[in-house]
Design an enzyme around this catalytic site. Structure first.
Site, PDB file in Angstrom:
ATOM      1  CG  ASP A  32      -3.840   6.874   2.258  1.00 28.02           C
ATOM      2  OD1 ASP A  32      -3.598   5.741   1.968  1.00 28.02           O
ATOM      3  OD2 ASP A  32      -4.067   7.536   3.442  1.00 28.02           O
TER       4      ASP A  32
ATOM      5  CG  HIS B 285       0.766   6.895   4.279  1.00 28.02           C
ATOM      6  ND1 HIS B 285       1.281   6.174   3.338  1.00 28.02           N
ATOM      7  CD2 HIS B 285      -0.693   6.315   4.536  1.00 28.02           C
ATOM      8  CE1 HIS B 285       0.112   5.428   2.960  1.00 28.02           C
ATOM      9  NE2 HIS B 285      -1.046   5.451   3.655  1.00 28.02           N
TER      10      HIS B 285
ATOM     11  CG  HIS C 256      -1.827   1.342   1.496  1.00 28.40           C
ATOM     12  ND1 HIS C 256      -2.307   1.811   0.552  1.00 28.40           N
ATOM     13  CD2 HIS C 256      -1.697   2.172   2.663  1.00 28.40           C
ATOM     14  CE1 HIS C 256      -2.748   3.137   1.058  1.00 28.40           C
ATOM     15  NE2 HIS C 256      -2.293   3.186   2.095  1.00 28.40           N
TER      16      HIS C 256
ATOM     17  CG  ASP D  76     -17.304  16.955 -24.550  1.00 27.68           C
ATOM     18  OD1 ASP D  76     -17.029  17.914 -23.753  1.00 27.68           O
ATOM     19  OD2 ASP D  76     -18.496  16.239 -24.333  1.00 27.68           O
TER      20      ASP D  76
ATOM     21  CD  GLU E 225      -3.757   6.159  13.128  1.00 26.55           C
ATOM     22  OE1 GLU E 225      -2.795   6.981  13.389  1.00 26.55           O
ATOM     23  OE2 GLU E 225      -5.097   5.778  13.597  1.00 26.55           O
ATOM     24  CG  ASP E 226      -1.952   1.089  10.453  1.00 24.36           C
ATOM     25  OD1 ASP E 226      -2.854   1.503  11.281  1.00 24.36           O
ATOM     26  OD2 ASP E 226      -1.965   1.050   8.929  1.00 24.36           O
TER      27      ASP E 226
HETATM   28 MN    MN Z   1      -2.812   4.560   3.824  1.00 24.30          MN
END
Ligand code: MN
Length: 714
Positions: A146, A79, A55, A265, A83-84
């Site tokens: 993300d 990133h 990811h 278009d 958090e994880d």
């Molecule tokens: Mn993420």
């Protein structure tokens, strides 16, 4: 259900990053960051079954496609580790530096949302996005990448979650990508959202596109060949592409009641050329062969969209009577259109990316900030959410001032909003509005591309309370309210402070630093004023310009030379009698060019300013003049401003451009001025001498649509 997608490795990332980040040391560092993230996420898996590290790696890959800088790529890889995993922001700062640490903590904060009621959740979200943006826009861009990867792997989630995420994406992230001008990410986010929100509609459109594809492909191919031959005949180097319309944009048009078969278009071409001039030239050539549909021509080169987008758009009757939407732009403009203006500049000019991001989004941030300030006490949560949604994220319309400046307003805005957006004073002295040459009521709902003129009167008694009901923007309402809630003096003081703040912001200064005790003294002494409030008051009531105040502390700088202008105002262009080395400027009131009779004027402390001898500004300056001559060796091009008065309200830009392209001049800018009964074009161009310019004026006056052509002296 699983989609085959390429599984990326760190080598792919280094490969792609290496295309624009050339320092091997930087690439080594990115590798190290990857190893760290991989180790931290080891043993974790995504719902899609992949190892988790896939990811962040994909998010980083997305960022390389818009040329994000090294810190952004590293922060993308990291990133989710705070958090994880068990990493802390301070650990990351220590290991990989403050910049990356700050970006990671910004993204982490964005991810920690408090779910409660829907509105409260949105408020929290918007506030975080706004704060993130004002600190460092890269945080938002990483978050967009993300979001994009999460959307690409949304199939792995249960349906309820899918719909929830898709809705969020459509309401929050796609509009933000649009505001930042990152078309690539915006349109993929929209298509993916639609696929999960309204799968029936999505697949229906996709299928219709498919069944008509063969026929369309052939037609597009033939048209492409025709246009290529045509442009090659005229020696215009170009690249031409059939253009895929996004499913979401077709959906949008169907929603507005258009029929699938009528959507212009569906057949679309994009032509890329090297210079702005070639854009206009190509347009003229195409129009000479394929009849354009009236009113479908849009010149976003002379008048770029607020997100920086530039291009010419036209729709023509192509082969077999099919309608073709054609976009013409330079390679540079295309880069900006696809990737956003910020990443483009950072990449092209190797500038400090964070600085570039900050500068280009400054205007947008002010929009956000104005709403933030309002939200603090004056607004209910519901109003706050609505105003952010309406005014910042969704559905803006673009209207024009009579001079052709673009003003962006929320949908549903009225002439009152327009007037206040131009200037508070315009709003407060407004007595009526004219839209596209007709008088309209103040409650008129402005439409895209309207040309709006506000009638003002010095004797106006100010806004009426009724206007609060008519105005659409929170900002407007607030300004009207404050007119009623404060006495005049306070109002002027605040207004003066605002305009000083704005003026200083342009110079990247804070008002607090500027008004040091010492500076206040100096200004008050100079202008015989009595303290800071008095300074504000005098600016607010118009007795004194904000710039005058600033120039007391900081003497005037020279106006910067227009970017990309093919001219350098070299001292050697002009020879001054009897003086060897002296600073020489060409006056920008009359813009002399070689061949003009010229006279020098000795300025106070800024060298010699060269005017045309017929310039009316000179008569005031007589006794400080000096004889000057053109250096015959000069082979530069010089700015000249030409005004073309037509005898019609029809857009004749194409004819004019065609004429201009026959003479050796470079067009810098074209301003369209809408008069009641005629269009007037103001053309800034660069030309080498007066003979060439005269030839151009002659050619232009031969056009039947042209009433008069003249060079301008201001
Ligand atoms: Mn993420």
């Amino acid at each position: 259900m699983t989609k085959e997608r390429k599984v990326y490795t760190i080598d792919d990332l280094i490969d792609k990053t290496g295309k624009y980040i050339t320092n091997p040391k930087d690439l080594e560092e990115i590798k190290k960051v990857y190893e760290y993230a991989k180790q931290k996420h080891s043993g974790q898996y995504r719902k899609s079954g992949e190892e988790f590290i896939a990811h962040p790696l994909n998010v980083a890959m997305i960022l390389t496609s818009i040329y994000s800088d090294k810190a952004s790529i590293e922060a993308a890889l990291l990133h989710d580790v705070v958090e994880d995993c068990d990493s802390s922001t301070s650990e990351i700062e220590e290991m990989f530096g403050k910049e990356v640490g700050k970006l990671v903590s910004g993204v982490t904060q964005l991810s920690r949302i408090n779910f409660s009621t829907e509105n409260e959740y949105l408020i929290e979200y918007y506030k975080k996005i706004i704060v993130g943006m004002s600190e460092d826009v890269r945080v938002i861009i990483i978050k967009l990448a993300d979001c994009l990867h999460n959307m690409r792997t949304l199939w792995a989630l249960p349906e309820v979650k899918q719909k929830e995420k898709a809705k969020q994406t459509l309401e929050i992230f796609a509009p933000i990508a649009h505001h930042l001008g990152i078309h690539k990410i915006k349109s993929e986010l929209e298509d993916l959202s639609l696929r999960y929100l309204k799968p029936n509609v999505f697949y229906d459109i996709a299928e219709k596109l498919n069944t008509t594809k063969l026929e369309r492909d052939n037609t597009v191919y033939e048209m492409q060949q025709e246009v290529t031959n045509l442009l090659s005949e005229h020696h215009i180097n170009h690249e031409i592409k059939g253009r895929a319309k996004s499913i979401y944009s077709i959906y949008n048009k169907l929603e507005k009641g258009r029929k699938f078969s009528d959507i212009y278009d569906l057949l679309a071409l994009r032509i890329l050329v090297n210079t702005e001039q070639e854009c206009y030239l190509a347009l003229g050539i195409i129009h000479s062969k394929f009849r354009p549909i009236p009113k479908r021509f849009k010149d976003y080169i002379a008048m770029p969209k607020p997100n920086g987008y530039q291009s010419l758009h036209t729709t023509v009757f192509g082969l077999d009577g099919y309608l073709f939407e054609i976009q013409i732009r330079t390679y540079d403009m295309n880069e900006v259109a696809e990737n956003g203006i910020a990443s483009h500049w950072a990449y092209k000019e190797h500038k400090d990316a964070s600085q570039v991001f900050k500068n280009t989004t400054e205007q947008k941030l002010q929009f956000f900030k104005a709403i933030m300030e309002l939200s603090e006490d004056k607004m209910s949560s519901e109003d706050f959410v609505n105003s952010v949604r309406d005014e910042v994220l969704n559905n803006n319309i673009y209207v024009f001032t009579p001079k052709g400046d673009v003003i962006e307003l929320p949908k549903g805005a009225t002439p009152i909003d327009f007037a206040y957006r131009v200037h508070t004073q315009v709003g407060e002295s407004m007595v009526g509005a004219i839209v596209n040459n007709s008088i309209v009521p103040l409650s008129y709902e402005l439409q895209n591309n309207d040309i709006v003129k506000i009638n003002t009167s010095k004797n106006s008694s100010g806004p009426s309370k009724e206007w609060l009901k008519i105005a659409k923007c929170t900002q407007t309402k607030n300004k009207i309210k404050s007119f009623f809630s404060k006495n005049e003096k306070e109002l002027y003081i605040e207004r003066g402070k605002n305009s000083l703040e704005k003026e200083l912001r342009k110079k990247k200064q804070s008002i607090v630093n500027f008004f040091s005790e010492e500076n206040i003294k100096k200004i008050c002494h100079e202008l015989k004023l009595d303290g800071l409030d008095d300074i504000y008051l005098n600016v607010g009531n118009g007795k004194c310009a904000a710039s005058t105040i600033i120039h007391i502390i900081e003497p005037k700088e020279e106006a910067p030379v227009v970017k990309n202008a093919p001219v350098r105002r070299n001292d050697a262009d002009i020879i001054v009698d009897g003086i060897d080395k002296v600073k020489v400027n060409l006056a920008n009131c009359c813009n002399p060019i070689p061949g003009d009779d010229i006279i020098g004027y000795i300025t106070k402390g800024n060298g010699i300013s060269v005017h045309r001898s017929i310039c009316h500004n000179l008569s005031l300056l007589e006794n400080r003049t000096v004889t000057v001559h053109w250096n015959e060796k000069t082979n530069q091009k010089y700015l000249s401003v030409v005004v073309i008065y037509t005898n019609t309200l029809e857009n004749k830009l194409v004819d004019i451009i065609q004429k201009i392209s026959m003479v050796d001049v470079s067009v810098q800018k074209i301003n369209t001025i809408n008069r009641i009964d005629q269009l007037v074009y103001e053309v800034d161009l660069y030309v080498s001498c007066v003979d060439k310019l005269n030839k151009l004026l002659q050619e232009l006056s031969k056009l039947s649509c042209v009433e008069k052509v003249e060079r301008v002296i201001q």
